[in-house]
Design an enzyme around this catalytic site. Sequence first.
Site, mmCIF file in Angstrom:
data_model
loop_
_atom_site.group_PDB
_atom_site.id
_atom_site.type_symbol
_atom_site.label_atom_id
_atom_site.label_comp_id
_atom_site.label_asym_id
_atom_site.label_seq_id
_atom_site.Cartn_x
_atom_site.Cartn_y
_atom_site.Cartn_z
ATOM 1 N N GLY A 45 0.772 -1.244 0.000
ATOM 2 C CA GLY A 45 0.000 0.000 0.000
ATOM 3 C C GLY A 45 0.798 1.286 0.000
ATOM 4 C CG HIS A 94 -1.569 -10.456 -7.402
ATOM 5 N ND1 HIS A 94 -2.550 -11.112 -8.117
ATOM 6 C CD2 HIS A 94 -2.213 -9.793 -6.410
ATOM 7 C CE1 HIS A 94 -3.735 -10.853 -7.575
ATOM 8 N NE2 HIS A 94 -3.553 -10.057 -6.544
ATOM 9 C CG HIS A 96 -6.569 -6.759 -8.740
ATOM 10 N ND1 HIS A 96 -7.649 -7.309 -8.108
ATOM 11 C CD2 HIS A 96 -5.524 -6.960 -7.907
ATOM 12 C CE1 HIS A 96 -7.284 -7.799 -6.931
ATOM 13 N NE2 HIS A 96 -5.997 -7.581 -6.774
ATOM 14 C CG ASP A 119 3.652 -16.777 -31.065
ATOM 15 O OD1 ASP A 119 4.022 -17.831 -31.624
ATOM 16 O OD2 ASP A 119 3.291 -15.764 -31.702
ATOM 17 C CG HIS A 170 -7.761 -12.937 -5.974
ATOM 18 N ND1 HIS A 170 -7.194 -13.307 -4.776
ATOM 19 C CD2 HIS A 170 -7.164 -11.778 -6.323
ATOM 20 C CE1 HIS A 170 -6.317 -12.374 -4.411
ATOM 21 N NE2 HIS A 170 -6.276 -11.443 -5.337
ATOM 22 C CE1 TYR A 228 9.415 -13.894 -33.085
ATOM 23 C CE2 TYR A 228 10.713 -13.649 -31.081
ATOM 24 C CZ TYR A 228 9.835 -13.128 -32.013
ATOM 25 O OH TYR A 228 9.380 -11.836 -31.862
#
Lengths: 238, 238, 238, 238
Positions: A45, A94, A96, A119, A170, A228
């Site tokens: 936070g 992580h 959202h 890919d 979540h 690639y």
Amino acid sequence: MLSELKEKVFQANIDIYKKGLVIYTWGNVSGIDREKGIIAIKPSGVDYDTLKPEDMVLVGLDGQVIEGAYNPSTDTKTHLVLYNHFETVEGVVHTHAVHSTVYAQAHEPIPCLGTTHADHFYGEIPVTEMMTDEEIGGDYETETGRLIVRTFEEKHLNPADVPAVLVASHGPFVWGSSVDKAVYNAVTLEEIAKMALYTSLLNPDIRGIKQTLLDKHYLRKHGKDSYYGQQNIEGEEK
Amino acid sequence: MLSELKEKVFQANIDIYKKGLVIYTWGNVSGIDREKGIIAIKPSGVDYDTLKPEDMVLVGLDGQVIEGAYNPSTDTKTHLVLYNHFETVEGVVHTHAVHSTVYAQAHEPIPCLGTTHADHFYGEIPVTEMMTDEEIGGDYETETGRLIVRTFEEKHLNPADVPAVLVASHGPFVWGSSVDKAVYNAVTLEEIAKMALYTSLLNPDIRGIKQTLLDKHYLRKHGKDSYYGQQNIEGEEK
Amino acid sequence: MLSELKEKVFQANIDIYKKGLVIYTWGNVSGIDREKGIIAIKPSGVDYDTLKPEDMVLVGLDGQVIEGAYNPSTDTKTHLVLYNHFETVEGVVHTHAVHSTVYAQAHEPIPCLGTTHADHFYGEIPVTEMMTDEEIGGDYETETGRLIVRTFEEKHLNPADVPAVLVASHGPFVWGSSVDKAVYNAVTLEEIAKMALYTSLLNPDIRGIKQTLLDKHYLRKHGKDSYYGQQNIEGEEK
Amino acid sequence: MLSELKEKVFQANIDIYKKGLVIYTWGNVSGIDREKGIIAIKPSGVDYDTLKPEDMVLVGLDGQVIEGAYNPSTDTKTHLVLYNHFETVEGVVHTHAVHSTVYAQAHEPIPCLGTTHADHFYGEIPVTEMMTDEEIGGDYETETGRLIVRTFEEKHLNPADVPAVLVASHGPFVWGSSVDKAVYNAVTLEEIAKMALYTSLLNPDIRGIKQTLLDKHYLRKHGKDSYYGQQNIEGEEK
């Protein structure tokens, strides 16, 4: 201590903000020093505007805070379970991010609907079962990690080949063989989630691509026969 | 007079524009000095380009303009009803942000479909009944406020736990325990509205998350047992 | 060698990134010198941040690398088939732009639903058949090009009038009578794909526009009787 | 000649680009000097990058080019019909903005689903009938204008109260009592089209708002009893 790792993790936390995966402080990135068994993770936070590399919190694989003026991210225990069980993981993200979270909220895996997906991820992105009330009421963040690991075990998935999961109701957890690759995979996940959503709305009958095409695209970018990118230079992409 | 409050309210009005919640002058933010019983609110229909902190209009809780060269926002009376009835509210935001407004136009509440929602709002975001012709033809803006208050009373909702409402066929009103938090809640509302819309399109059968998960996420960020953020520093997020 | 062509192709690769058609290195643009029979194409998997005009790789129409420190784009063989079969093509663009790719993933052509489409493409944008396992397992990138050419032959389409195709489960290949026009067509394709998707969601019964309107709009901008733009100046648009 | 009008029209053409209503040169704005009976309009197909105020073309209400180094916009005749029939119109905007165009392509009017719409347009935005082959094959751009005028006559709509129309299979034409207001209305139209589309997807059963609410919102911003904005200052919004 581990100032290089802190710098990388700091930069990755800024990156997920700049790439539009998170608003405010709604996400967290960590990275690990496998030799020392220590992760660096965003504090909980704290505004991105004031965040500094030295604010990253160092935490041992056993969960002990080793260094840091701030509390580590609330989701630290989930990150730790992933590092403890998925040995090739060097970075965890992580977020959202909207479209990835939409699939998590819909309790649906992201099907592999095209080569953009193939890919980068070797098959559909799994969604976990819903957590039980016992898991939610217990050591919640640790249980979230365990649920992810169990999902991969039950589905016989290799976390190196499918470096992302959707935790039901979540959102996404994503990882990679470096902190930067974990961020790259999180951005990619959001892009393919957006494409998959619109594809499903346009043609609800569409199913995942055929295995031969999945193999072709995944394996031309990954593994020993990949062709690639540049064999002769060091870089994010081979 | 109250220049600090005016500055905060001015900045918040600029913020909702920069955050993409409003175009042109389609929104308004106010803040209150509870001791003096005076709110500061954006003037009506003045361009953001030329808006200055001292242009904020001061209005008493009884609706009397106390200071200001301009007319206060047309929606001032709605703000006043909210301040008069919801005692913990220190800032109010009204926007026509696209996805929040879509739910208001659809006459549907925003269901709590995931932890992004649960982290910030303790349950679904209610939508009001449609106003009657009498209310529309009467003291319209005051009636809008009364309708919001009545909605919370009838649904037994605590405005501190669910700091937002959708006025049917109109749009969102959002509030918070400070002007900044009201803006934060308005941005968050728009983000969860977008996620909820796409989730519903992807999986029309999905319902709100289970109560235990809602409790877990809401209460780990809010209230006396919360453990998100930094206990030891002052900041937007605990 | 061919430094002007390299500069154009370099700039076009930057353009598709700036226009939001690609993220990271997910796309490639090439251009051709028809007299010399040589194309310039983006190297494979090199970051846009460090890309320079001189990094463009020169490849002959037979597939031989003529000059370049890097490997050419993985999709080079597909580009070559298009240059070899479509004689008016001077530039080729491959992207994974979201809405264009959505139609490719849905195995659906982009119907011509309005004049925005008709101004640029003379009818619907075709989608290829799904590649067979033999094609996928063979010389994959060459087979992708052959599939595109076969699609145009079977549908009796003129690649000058419909300068784009959707490769099923993959994404768009777009071309033009110059490198810049190929980029312009790729941006346009993405815009009309977005419009077509939303139109189909709003009104699933809608069908392509009538032939007379398609003729009117396509032919007022293209061909000998066109009257759009400036007859007396040289420019992208006539 | 008329350099002030040219400057305004130039700026408005730049504005619709900056506001995201058009890409490349896909739109055009004009303004009129009613006393002289002359309009200024964007030249056809000239890049915004090189466009200058003096490039605006002056055209008489009879269609004669009065001044200009370039050809006027291809849609000039449509603009002229609107100026000739809608007496209060001082500026006209034509775009291919995505969501407005989607409704035109779907052959559906934009229903008035909320107060955002009602604040600016006094009822639904009409869509024209499809043009006949004779109209398309005739003086197409003039016929487009006539079709718009006929639509307003048949539906008994006042172009001052509903300053926009959707030409079926084509896109929006928007106008206003000044060039700036025409641009404002075009931006607003796109915003309400986006909201209406998403609202219809979320709740397909939703219908237009009740007349009393439409009256309330439209009339509090427009007409003699309006009370939005500042009575005592000159500005875009009263």
